[in-house]
Design an enzyme around this catalytic site. Structure first.
Site, PDB file in Angstrom:
ATOM      1  N   ARG A  37      43.710 -14.760  69.971  1.00  0.00           N
ATOM      2  CA  ARG A  37      42.357 -15.313  70.177  1.00  0.00           C
ATOM      3  C   ARG A  37      41.353 -14.724  69.202  1.00  0.00           C
ATOM      4  O   ARG A  37      40.341 -15.344  68.898  1.00  0.00           O
ATOM      5  CB  ARG A  37      41.897 -15.023  71.617  1.00  0.00           C
ATOM      6  CG  ARG A  37      42.678 -15.810  72.657  1.00  0.00           C
ATOM      7  CD  ARG A  37      42.405 -15.291  74.026  1.00  0.00           C
ATOM      8  NE  ARG A  37      42.754 -13.879  74.115  1.00  0.00           N
ATOM      9  CZ  ARG A  37      42.608 -13.117  75.196  1.00  0.00           C
ATOM     10  NH1 ARG A  37      42.094 -13.640  76.291  1.00  0.00           N
ATOM     11  NH2 ARG A  37      42.951 -11.859  75.193  1.00  0.00           N
ATOM     12  N   LYS A  85      60.724  -9.443  76.477  1.00  0.00           N
ATOM     13  CA  LYS A  85      60.776  -8.947  77.850  1.00  0.00           C
ATOM     14  C   LYS A  85      59.353  -8.629  78.302  1.00  0.00           C
ATOM     15  O   LYS A  85      58.503  -8.398  77.438  1.00  0.00           O
ATOM     16  CB  LYS A  85      61.652  -7.703  77.925  1.00  0.00           C
ATOM     17  CG  LYS A  85      60.960  -6.443  77.372  1.00  0.00           C
ATOM     18  CD  LYS A  85      61.587  -5.170  77.861  1.00  0.00           C
ATOM     19  CE  LYS A  85      60.666  -4.012  77.613  1.00  0.00           C
ATOM     20  NZ  LYS A  85      61.156  -2.724  77.966  1.00  0.00           N
ATOM     21  N   LYS A 128      70.554  -3.001  67.596  1.00  0.00           N
ATOM     22  CA  LYS A 128      70.691  -1.678  66.979  1.00  0.00           C
ATOM     23  C   LYS A 128      72.055  -1.536  66.329  1.00  0.00           C
ATOM     24  O   LYS A 128      73.063  -2.028  66.836  1.00  0.00           O
ATOM     25  CB  LYS A 128      70.481  -0.582  68.031  1.00  0.00           C
ATOM     26  CG  LYS A 128      69.021  -0.492  68.458  1.00  0.00           C
ATOM     27  CD  LYS A 128      68.745   0.762  69.205  1.00  0.00           C
ATOM     28  CE  LYS A 128      67.273   0.888  69.509  1.00  0.00           C
ATOM     29  NZ  LYS A 128      66.477   1.389  68.385  1.00  0.00           N
ATOM     30  N   HIS A 135      67.571  -3.531  79.153  1.00  0.00           N
ATOM     31  CA  HIS A 135      68.235  -2.766  78.090  1.00  0.00           C
ATOM     32  C   HIS A 135      69.487  -2.026  78.579  1.00  0.00           C
ATOM     33  O   HIS A 135      70.540  -2.082  77.950  1.00  0.00           O
ATOM     34  CB  HIS A 135      67.281  -1.725  77.505  1.00  0.00           C
ATOM     35  CG  HIS A 135      65.998  -2.286  76.996  1.00  0.00           C
ATOM     36  ND1 HIS A 135      65.948  -3.370  76.156  1.00  0.00           N
ATOM     37  CD2 HIS A 135      64.713  -1.923  77.211  1.00  0.00           C
ATOM     38  CE1 HIS A 135      64.683  -3.640  75.872  1.00  0.00           C
ATOM     39  NE2 HIS A 135      63.913  -2.779  76.508  1.00  0.00           N
ATOM     40  N   HIS A 174      65.958  -5.854  72.080  1.00  0.00           N
ATOM     41  CA  HIS A 174      66.132  -5.250  70.756  1.00  0.00           C
ATOM     42  C   HIS A 174      67.205  -4.163  70.746  1.00  0.00           C
ATOM     43  O   HIS A 174      67.715  -3.819  69.688  1.00  0.00           O
ATOM     44  CB  HIS A 174      64.803  -4.736  70.195  1.00  0.00           C
ATOM     45  CG  HIS A 174      64.237  -3.563  70.906  1.00  0.00           C
ATOM     46  ND1 HIS A 174      63.483  -3.689  72.046  1.00  0.00           N
ATOM     47  CD2 HIS A 174      64.301  -2.244  70.643  1.00  0.00           C
ATOM     48  CE1 HIS A 174      63.123  -2.489  72.445  1.00  0.00           C
ATOM     49  NE2 HIS A 174      63.599  -1.597  71.626  1.00  0.00           N
ATOM     50  N   GLU A 180      62.240   8.980  77.176  1.00  0.00           N
ATOM     51  CA  GLU A 180      61.035   8.914  76.341  1.00  0.00           C
ATOM     52  C   GLU A 180      60.196  10.164  76.583  1.00  0.00           C
ATOM     53  O   GLU A 180      60.130  10.648  77.717  1.00  0.00           O
ATOM     54  CB  GLU A 180      60.192   7.705  76.725  1.00  0.00           C
ATOM     55  CG  GLU A 180      60.871   6.378  76.485  1.00  0.00           C
ATOM     56  CD  GLU A 180      59.991   5.230  76.942  1.00  0.00           C
ATOM     57  OE1 GLU A 180      59.267   4.684  76.123  1.00  0.00           O
ATOM     58  OE2 GLU A 180      60.028   4.908  78.146  1.00  0.00           O
ATOM     59  N   ASP A 191      61.530  -2.056  83.831  1.00  0.00           N
ATOM     60  CA  ASP A 191      61.177  -1.929  82.421  1.00  0.00           C
ATOM     61  C   ASP A 191      62.388  -1.599  81.553  1.00  0.00           C
ATOM     62  O   ASP A 191      62.453  -2.032  80.397  1.00  0.00           O
ATOM     63  CB  ASP A 191      60.109  -0.822  82.270  1.00  0.00           C
ATOM     64  CG  ASP A 191      59.486  -0.810  80.884  1.00  0.00           C
ATOM     65  OD1 ASP A 191      59.121  -1.895  80.405  1.00  0.00           O
ATOM     66  OD2 ASP A 191      59.366   0.278  80.286  1.00  0.00           O
ATOM     67  N   LYS A 212      60.002   8.431  81.634  1.00  0.00           N
ATOM     68  CA  LYS A 212      58.917   8.792  80.719  1.00  0.00           C
ATOM     69  C   LYS A 212      58.610  10.263  80.899  1.00  0.00           C
ATOM     70  O   LYS A 212      58.885  10.843  81.953  1.00  0.00           O
ATOM     71  CB  LYS A 212      57.690   7.950  81.037  1.00  0.00           C
ATOM     72  CG  LYS A 212      57.929   6.483  80.752  1.00  0.00           C
ATOM     73  CD  LYS A 212      56.647   5.712  80.638  1.00  0.00           C
ATOM     74  CE  LYS A 212      56.916   4.287  80.232  1.00  0.00           C
ATOM     75  NZ  LYS A 212      57.253   4.142  78.806  1.00  0.00           N
TER      76      LYS A 212
HETATM   77  P1  NAP Z   1      49.523  -6.333  73.124  1.00  0.00           P
HETATM   78  O1  NAP Z   1      49.349  -5.268  72.099  1.00  0.00           O
HETATM   79  O2  NAP Z   1      48.686  -6.287  74.361  1.00  0.00           O
HETATM   80  O3  NAP Z   1      49.271  -7.730  72.387  1.00  0.00           O
HETATM   81  C1  NAP Z   1      49.082  -8.942  73.057  1.00  0.00           C
HETATM   82  C2  NAP Z   1      48.806 -10.032  72.031  1.00  0.00           C
HETATM   83  O4  NAP Z   1      48.625 -11.270  72.718  1.00  0.00           O
HETATM   84  C3  NAP Z   1      47.556  -9.803  71.198  1.00  0.00           C
HETATM   85  O5  NAP Z   1      47.768 -10.278  69.896  1.00  0.00           O
HETATM   86  C4  NAP Z   1      46.517 -10.671  71.919  1.00  0.00           C
HETATM   87  O6  NAP Z   1      45.443 -10.966  71.033  1.00  0.00           O
HETATM   88  C5  NAP Z   1      47.393 -11.873  72.271  1.00  0.00           C
HETATM   89  N1  NAP Z   1      46.862 -12.685  73.359  1.00  0.00           N
HETATM   90  C6  NAP Z   1      46.466 -12.265  74.586  1.00  0.00           C
HETATM   91  N2  NAP Z   1      46.002 -13.312  75.316  1.00  0.00           N
HETATM   92  C7  NAP Z   1      46.137 -14.406  74.540  1.00  0.00           C
HETATM   93  C8  NAP Z   1      45.844 -15.785  74.717  1.00  0.00           C
HETATM   94  N3  NAP Z   1      45.310 -16.247  75.862  1.00  0.00           N
HETATM   95  N4  NAP Z   1      46.125 -16.640  73.726  1.00  0.00           N
HETATM   96  C9  NAP Z   1      46.650 -16.198  72.541  1.00  0.00           C
HETATM   97  N5  NAP Z   1      46.963 -14.898  72.327  1.00  0.00           N
HETATM   98  C10 NAP Z   1      46.691 -14.021  73.297  1.00  0.00           C
HETATM   99  O7  NAP Z   1      51.020  -6.442  73.614  1.00  0.00           O
HETATM  100  P2  NAP Z   1      52.349  -5.965  72.836  1.00  0.00           P
HETATM  101  O8  NAP Z   1      52.566  -4.523  73.088  1.00  0.00           O
HETATM  102  O9  NAP Z   1      52.314  -6.447  71.432  1.00  0.00           O
HETATM  103  O10 NAP Z   1      53.481  -6.717  73.658  1.00  0.00           O
HETATM  104  C11 NAP Z   1      53.665  -8.119  73.625  1.00  0.00           C
HETATM  105  C12 NAP Z   1      54.821  -8.504  74.548  1.00  0.00           C
HETATM  106  O11 NAP Z   1      56.003  -7.880  74.076  1.00  0.00           O
HETATM  107  C13 NAP Z   1      54.640  -8.004  75.988  1.00  0.00           C
HETATM  108  O12 NAP Z   1      55.224  -8.926  76.867  1.00  0.00           O
HETATM  109  C14 NAP Z   1      55.424  -6.693  76.011  1.00  0.00           C
HETATM  110  O13 NAP Z   1      55.905  -6.398  77.302  1.00  0.00           O
HETATM  111  C15 NAP Z   1      56.563  -7.026  75.068  1.00  0.00           C
HETATM  112  N6  NAP Z   1      57.147  -5.861  74.411  1.00  0.00           N
HETATM  113  C16 NAP Z   1      56.371  -5.006  73.688  1.00  0.00           C
HETATM  114  C17 NAP Z   1      56.955  -3.926  73.051  1.00  0.00           C
HETATM  115  C18 NAP Z   1      56.143  -2.976  72.200  1.00  0.00           C
HETATM  116  O14 NAP Z   1      56.733  -2.065  71.600  1.00  0.00           O
HETATM  117  N7  NAP Z   1      54.824  -3.143  72.114  1.00  0.00           N
HETATM  118  C19 NAP Z   1      58.347  -3.710  73.151  1.00  0.00           C
HETATM  119  C20 NAP Z   1      59.114  -4.614  73.884  1.00  0.00           C
HETATM  120  C21 NAP Z   1      58.496  -5.683  74.490  1.00  0.00           C
HETATM  121  P3  NAP Z   1      43.988 -11.477  71.545  1.00  0.00           P
HETATM  122  O15 NAP Z   1      43.586 -10.575  72.663  1.00  0.00           O
HETATM  123  O16 NAP Z   1      43.117 -11.393  70.338  1.00  0.00           O
HETATM  124  O17 NAP Z   1      44.197 -12.872  71.982  1.00  0.00           O
END
Ligand code: NAP
Length: 488
Positions: free
Chosen positions: A51, A146, A180, A238, A176, A214, A233, A337
């Protein structure tokens, strides 16, 4: 000599959540590395969606910084960023979707990948709109991050809704851990050698341990984490996937369904854990204040700013697989954790020799162990007993045969996302979870969550920087075994 990687077909990869932590820290760097290796054709496009009101240049500046921090080379970064675009869209609103659909429609021959790197609450809205614009047609695929639901019912809702737009062959549920190098190597080790498979059963294996530890606390993710907990989680996805890779029968080939059919059989053979046995077979913990990497750190409830949460930040489980190969071989799983080390590993512990011919003065005979380290520093070590070299009589010594790949082959380990992203472009779902696998994993996990909820017991406290509650040590020690502690 390692063979050069083959380029993939030209693609448009759209990352919903393109400004998020996962996209910036993992996905874009992974794509950059594959680009530098010559696998991504120059006509491909990578489109970040969120957004936030920015444009191509603003987004490229963010990605440039992330790549510079990741060791990217300036000239190569510039070339790569030409592929990168940005569109500001709200997944829940109609504005901007016409222009976005027109952009994607410009390259009808490209493989289209829609990577949903957002909270799962947005999956349904995004898929409906993609379907509404006909973007699900042709060589289109969707990648789901996930968590896929928080129980079987919610996973089914997501899968049903996504399934109305993308069929199963177009749906890539990413885990992921499966990308690995060590997990790939487990396949090579098991099925590329005659050495291990005859021993890979209850006659020769004493038990298996899977640890995902972790050092970090929940930090910024407290809101999400408090609704999930360690079982949802880490274990349901995993760790069960790793367990499947260890325990599955040899598939007839590496064809996607051949491998996934075998994993599914393992998931369906897991002994149920429910109210009747959860107290004996599971441990839940929650960290209190303590130390991490030499620094004082707050407890979970302080980080959450809520002093009532019953969410577990640690769990240990004794899992059994009810089939001929594994009957009587426990798989001990633990994850948490704020543990003392960041380590993910699978330890296959073989049985004691049936009879020792050595004098007591020769020293202890230790069990053979195969240790597959997923992080940090992926490697595989096989622990064997040898004679201590040199004079002085026959003394036994336990040493590891080291297969540290980076050292052995002088190559940089690719990140799991590098392999998995290109597998999506290639349309190869072998390393992705099929819907029935996700369902079987929830079918097993739901009764554990139910038993915990109904018991009304709070998770056991453990100090940050320790290996979880003492009950987790007791879980394995009452069986006369110990958690692997060789951190070499
Ligand atoms: P994050 O940092 O909170 O990012 C969320 C993203 O979604 C941001 O780009 C946000 O940007 C966008 N977003 C939120 N609401 C939106 C909307 N209504 N329309 C369009 N875009 C929107 O989350 P993340 O850590 O990257 O994780 C993303 C997903 O991957 C989650 O389900 C998480 O559980 C999973 N995951 C993450 C990791 C990791 O290492 N981070 C690992 C495994 C899985 P705006 O707010 O600008 O819209």
């Amino acid at each position: 000599m390692t063979a050069s990687p083959q380029p993939v077909d030209a693609f448009d990869l759209v990352i919903f959540g393109g400004t998020g932590d996962l996209a910036v820290r993992k996905l874009l760097p992974a794509l950059y590395h594959r680009y530098v290796d010559g696998q991504i054709p120059d006509v491909s496009r990578i489109v970040g969606i969120a957004r936030e009101a920015t444009d191509d240049e603003g987004y490229r500046a963010t990605i440039r910084k992330a790549l510079q921090n990741n060791g990217g080379q300036p000239g190569k970064i510039d070339d790569f960023l030409r592929l990168v675009h940005y569109r500001s869209l709200d997944a829940r609103k109609d504005d901007g979707w016409d222009a976005f659909a027109a952009l994607i429609g410009e390259q009808p021959d490209h493989v289209r990948v829609f990577y949903l790197s957002t909270s799962p609450e947005l999956f349904v809205d995004i898929c409906k709109r993609l379907g509404g614009y006909g973007l699900n047609k042709g060589k289109a695929r969707v990648v789901l991050e996930k968590p896929i639901g928080r129980d079987l019912a919610s996973a089914n809702q997501i899968n049903d809704a996504v399934g109305q737009v993308f069929d199963e062959s177009q749906t890539f549920r990413i885990d992921h851990y499966l990308g690995k190098e060590t997990v790939q190597n487990l396949l090579a080790l098991r099925f590329g050698n005659v050495l291990f498979e005859p021993l890979w059963n209850a006659s020769h294996i004493d038990h298996v341990q899977i640890t995902v530890a972790e050092t970090l606390g929940v930090g910024q993710r407290a809101g999400y984490y408090d609704h999930a907990g360690a079982l949802r989680d880490m274990v349901q996805n995993h760790m069960l996937q790793l367990l499947c890779m260890v325990a599955m029968e040899p598939p007839s080939s590496l064809a996607p369904d051949a491998v996934r059919d075998e994993k599914l059989k393992v998931l369906r053979s897991l002994q149920p854990i429910d109210e009747s046995n959860a107290a004996q077979l599971t441990v839940r913990g929650q960290y209190r204040a303590g130390a991490a990497e030499g620094q004082a750190v707050p407890g979970y409830l302080d980080e959450l700013k809520d002093h009532k949460s019953n969410t577990e930040t640690f769990t240990a489980l004794k899992v059994e697989i009810a089939n001929w190969r594994w009957a009587g071989v426990p798989f001990y799983l633990r994850t948490g954790k704020r543990l003392p080390e960041r380590v993910s590993e699978i330890v296959v512990v073989f049985k004691q020799v049936p009879h020792s011919i050595f004098a007591a003065s020769a020293g202890q005979l230790a069990q053979n162990r195969l240790v597959l380290r997923l992080q940090p520093g992926e490697n595989i070590k096989l622990w064997v007993t040898i004679k201590d070299p040199g004079p002085g009589g026959l003394r036994l010594r336990h040493v590891s045969l080291d297969m540290s790949f980076a050292e052995a082959f002088g190559v940089q380990q690719p990140d799991a996302y590098e392999r998995l992203l290109l597998d999506v472009v290639r349309g190869n779902p072998t390393l992705f979870m099929r819907r029935d696998e996700v369902e079987a994993a929830w079918q097993w996990a739901d009764p554990i969550l139910g038993a915990w909820a109904n018991s009304g017991e709070a998770p056991r406290p453990y100090g940050a920087g320790t290996w979880g509650p003492t009950a987790a040590v007791a879980l394995i020690e009452r069986d006369g075994r110990t958690w692997n502690e060789d951190s070499e």
